[in-house]
Design a protein around this motif. Structure first.
Motif, mmCIF file in Angstrom:
data_model
loop_
_atom_site.group_PDB
_atom_site.id
_atom_site.type_symbol
_atom_site.label_atom_id
_atom_site.label_comp_id
_atom_site.label_asym_id
_atom_site.label_seq_id
_atom_site.Cartn_x
_atom_site.Cartn_y
_atom_site.Cartn_z
ATOM 1 N N ALA A 76 0.803 -1.228 0.000
ATOM 2 C CA ALA A 76 0.000 0.000 0.000
ATOM 3 C C ALA A 76 0.835 1.278 0.000
ATOM 4 C CB ALA A 76 -0.941 -0.006 1.196
ATOM 5 N N SER A 77 2.128 1.183 0.289
ATOM 6 C CA SER A 77 3.027 2.347 0.231
ATOM 7 C C SER A 77 4.462 1.822 0.262
ATOM 8 C CB SER A 77 2.805 3.279 1.435
ATOM 9 O OG SER A 77 3.193 2.625 2.631
ATOM 10 N N GLY A 78 5.410 2.734 0.045
ATOM 11 C CA GLY A 78 6.816 2.335 0.172
ATOM 12 C C GLY A 78 7.107 1.906 1.599
ATOM 13 N N VAL A 142 19.804 -0.920 2.564
ATOM 14 C CA VAL A 142 20.536 0.266 2.101
ATOM 15 C C VAL A 142 19.751 0.989 1.019
ATOM 16 C CG1 VAL A 142 22.843 -0.608 2.618
ATOM 17 C CG2 VAL A 142 21.848 -1.074 0.379
ATOM 18 N N GLU A 143 20.134 2.237 0.818
ATOM 19 C CA GLU A 143 19.636 3.021 -0.310
ATOM 20 C C GLU A 143 20.862 3.455 -1.101
ATOM 21 O OE1 GLU A 143 17.646 6.460 1.250
ATOM 22 O OE2 GLU A 143 16.508 5.219 2.632
ATOM 23 N N THR A 144 20.813 3.323 -2.393
ATOM 24 C CA THR A 144 21.911 3.841 -3.198
ATOM 25 C C THR A 144 21.379 4.303 -4.537
ATOM 26 O OG1 THR A 144 24.067 3.368 -4.211
ATOM 27 C CG2 THR A 144 22.614 1.468 -3.901
ATOM 28 N N SER A 146 21.750 7.422 -1.754
ATOM 29 C CA SER A 146 21.011 7.626 -0.509
ATOM 30 C C SER A 146 20.149 8.884 -0.609
ATOM 31 C CB SER A 146 22.001 7.755 0.643
ATOM 32 O OG SER A 146 22.842 8.876 0.420
ATOM 33 N N ASN A 147 19.079 8.870 0.175
ATOM 34 C CA ASN A 147 18.146 9.990 0.197
ATOM 35 C C ASN A 147 18.327 10.765 1.494
ATOM 36 O OD1 ASN A 147 15.958 11.700 0.087
ATOM 37 N ND2 ASN A 147 14.411 10.130 0.402
ATOM 38 N N PRO A 148 18.759 12.036 1.492
ATOM 39 C CA PRO A 148 18.862 12.907 0.321
ATOM 40 C C PRO A 148 20.283 13.198 -0.162
ATOM 41 C CG PRO A 148 18.744 14.258 2.278
ATOM 42 C CD PRO A 148 18.816 12.817 2.749
ATOM 43 N N ALA A 193 10.814 -0.666 -3.392
ATOM 44 C CA ALA A 193 10.741 0.740 -3.789
ATOM 45 C C ALA A 193 9.442 1.364 -3.336
ATOM 46 C CB ALA A 193 10.860 0.878 -5.302
ATOM 47 N N SER A 194 9.501 2.674 -3.182
ATOM 48 C CA SER A 194 8.282 3.472 -3.057
ATOM 49 C C SER A 194 7.854 3.799 -4.488
ATOM 50 C CB SER A 194 8.564 4.758 -2.278
ATOM 51 O OG SER A 194 7.495 5.665 -2.496
ATOM 52 N N ASP A 195 6.734 3.243 -4.919
ATOM 53 C CA ASP A 195 6.221 3.535 -6.264
ATOM 54 C C ASP A 195 5.454 4.852 -6.288
ATOM 55 O OD1 ASP A 195 7.282 1.171 -7.406
ATOM 56 O OD2 ASP A 195 5.701 0.044 -6.413
ATOM 57 N N ILE A 206 -0.051 6.639 -3.764
ATOM 58 C CA ILE A 206 0.893 6.150 -2.745
ATOM 59 C C ILE A 206 0.925 4.630 -2.893
ATOM 60 C CG2 ILE A 206 1.298 5.872 -0.256
ATOM 61 C CD1 ILE A 206 1.559 8.763 -0.819
ATOM 62 N N LEU A 207 2.099 4.087 -3.199
ATOM 63 C CA LEU A 207 2.237 2.624 -3.389
ATOM 64 C C LEU A 207 3.693 2.216 -3.164
ATOM 65 C CD1 LEU A 207 0.266 1.639 -6.632
ATOM 66 C CD2 LEU A 207 -0.252 0.930 -4.310
ATOM 67 N N GLY A 208 3.920 0.920 -3.001
ATOM 68 C CA GLY A 208 5.281 0.401 -2.927
ATOM 69 C C GLY A 208 5.286 -1.053 -3.356
HETATM 70 N N1 PLP Z 1 12.108 5.005 0.509
HETATM 71 C C1 PLP Z 1 12.563 6.198 0.086
HETATM 72 C C2 PLP Z 1 13.965 6.300 -0.442
HETATM 73 C C3 PLP Z 1 11.736 7.320 0.129
HETATM 74 O O1 PLP Z 1 12.211 8.503 -0.285
HETATM 75 C C4 PLP Z 1 10.414 7.185 0.632
HETATM 76 C C5 PLP Z 1 9.503 8.348 0.704
HETATM 77 O O2 PLP Z 1 9.889 9.479 0.493
HETATM 78 C C6 PLP Z 1 9.992 5.931 1.074
HETATM 79 C C7 PLP Z 1 10.854 4.864 0.990
HETATM 80 C C8 PLP Z 1 8.598 5.735 1.616
HETATM 81 O O3 PLP Z 1 7.688 5.679 0.569
HETATM 82 P P1 PLP Z 1 6.117 5.999 0.754
HETATM 83 O O4 PLP Z 1 6.010 7.463 1.000
HETATM 84 O O5 PLP Z 1 5.520 5.557 -0.549
HETATM 85 O O6 PLP Z 1 5.642 5.203 1.914
#
Ligand code: PLP
Length: 369
Positions: A76-78, A142-144, A146-148, A193-195, A206-208
């Motif tokens: 339902a979300s990321g 991990v994120e790559t 990375s945010n932000p 992923a956050s779709d 809002i999806l993932g």
């Molecule tokens: N992962 C990353 C890298 C994000 O930037 C975000 C939201 O900004 C999320 C996960 C969470 O996603 P959602 O807002 O769809 O729940």
């Protein structure tokens, strides 16, 4: 230009429905909104109740599977996808390693929601993950980039380390989508992923999702989704299916323009630019091998908060909004949310506007500094 195998997958994404149509069938994906199904003696597991599966969610998952090159499960979300992974693989006494400089709600989930259940969160900056202590770590997320801050980590090297230590590796691939980076091909166990971002791409859902080739893991993820009720409704799934058809096209424009915008901003010495496609990014060499394109998100640090706000206001077509990956170019001053970045840092997400007027907008913004 995408590698050949990904181009083939985009073709599959576009034609997996049309190639199976019989005469008279609708070409577009129908949206099926149902919570229940007529039950026979032996109902199929995916035709019992809408919280387990629905045809429109499954159709969207088939398209996501083409993007990822692996079975995919919609959430339902990321955050629901991230929670689904954590709840599926972690148990009391486990440690979970997450980036100290990544999306902050991931840390809140692990550090506040899961901590009372006996899961210990360890945070390490993205660029130091390869040297992290992995003892008793059950899951590395991990994120790559990375945010932000847009730091990178070598996924091939990290997955080898995780495998040797007995930890699962999950990659939040929101910034890239499966078209710009393939964590599973680089050895990760899970990609998610956050779709809501580029995959949805129109600021309207809002999806993932989660993808893995490990059938046992997929079964556990599906059970977690079923029992936590984190499945999306059919309308959002239908919208994502539609958006995925243009994902490659949108990404191509967004990535091309992002490079031009990054170069234009970097030519002004009042702005410090962070973009994996520029040679001065510390992980530029890794970006060239690990990513199919350096993406559409740019970190730009202006002298202070006032200058960043003035840049957005004067540019005229840069939407002040959080999130990223949409058709519109937008900017988010991340310090307002508590990220460890300077007050003048903007996360710029480049949209699909034609490049020339977009660059004129950047020039207007810079002229106003
Ligand atoms: N992962 C990353 C890298 C994000 O930037 C975000 C939201 O900004 C999320 C996960 C969470 O996603 P959602 O807002 O769809 O729940």
């Amino acid at each position: 230009m995408l590698p050949d195998d990904i181009q083939t997958q985009v073709l599959d994404l576009l034609h997996h429905r049309t190639s199976r149509l019989a005469d008279g069938d609708p070409v577009a994906e129908p949206m099926v909104s149902t919570s229940t199904f007529r039950l026979g003696d032996q109902p199929a597991p995916d035709a019992i109740y809408g919280r387990y599966a629905t045809p429109t969610v499954q159709a969207c998952e088939a398209r996501l599977a083409a993007v990822e090159g692996a079975p995919s499960l919609l959430f339902a979300s990321g955050m629901a996808a991230i929670a689904g992974v954590m709840l599926s693989v972690l148990k009391t006494g486990d440690r979970v390693l997450v980036p100290a400089d990544g999306y902050f709600h991931t840390r809140v989930l692990a550090g506040e929601t899961l901590a009372p259940l006996g899961v210990e969160m360890v945070t390490v900056p993205t660029r130091e993950m390869l040297g992290a202590d992995l003892s008793d770590v059950a899951l590395v997320l991990v994120e790559t980039p990375s945010n932000p801050a847009l730091d990178l980590i070598d996924l091939g090297a990290l997955s080898a380390r995780c495998r040797a230590a007995g930890a699962l590796l999950a990659v939040d691939n929101t910034f890239c989508t499966g078209l710009l980076q393939r964590p599973l091909a680089l050895g990760a166990d899970i990609t998610l992923a956050s779709d809501t971002k580029a995959a949805g791409g129109h600021s309207d859902l809002i999806l993932g999702h989660v993808a893995t080739v490990d059938a046992d893991l997929m079964e556990r993820l599906a059970a977690t989704r079923k029992f936590t009720g984190a499945i999306p409704g059919p309308f959002e799934a239908w919208m994502l299916s539609r958006s995925l058809e243009t994902l490659e096209l949108r990404l191509e424009r967004m990535c091309r323009s992002a490079r031009s915008v990054a170069e234009r901003l970097a030519s002004d010495d009042r702005v410090a630019v962070r973009f994996p496609g520029l040679a001065d990014h510390p992980d530029h060499a890794l970006a060239r091998t690990q990513m199919h394109a350096p993406g559409f998100v740019i970190g730009a640090t202006f002298p202070d908060r006032t200058a960043a706000d003035r840049f957005i206001a004067a540019a005229g077509c840069i939407l002040p909004a959080t999130s990223f990956g949409s058709t519109h170019t937008s900017a988010d001053r991340r310090a307002r949310w508590g990220d460890a970045v300077p007050e003048g840092f903007l996360r710029l997400s480049i949209g699909i506007e034609p490049e020339a007027p977009l660059l004129s907008a950047i020039d207007r913004g810079l002229a106003a500094l």
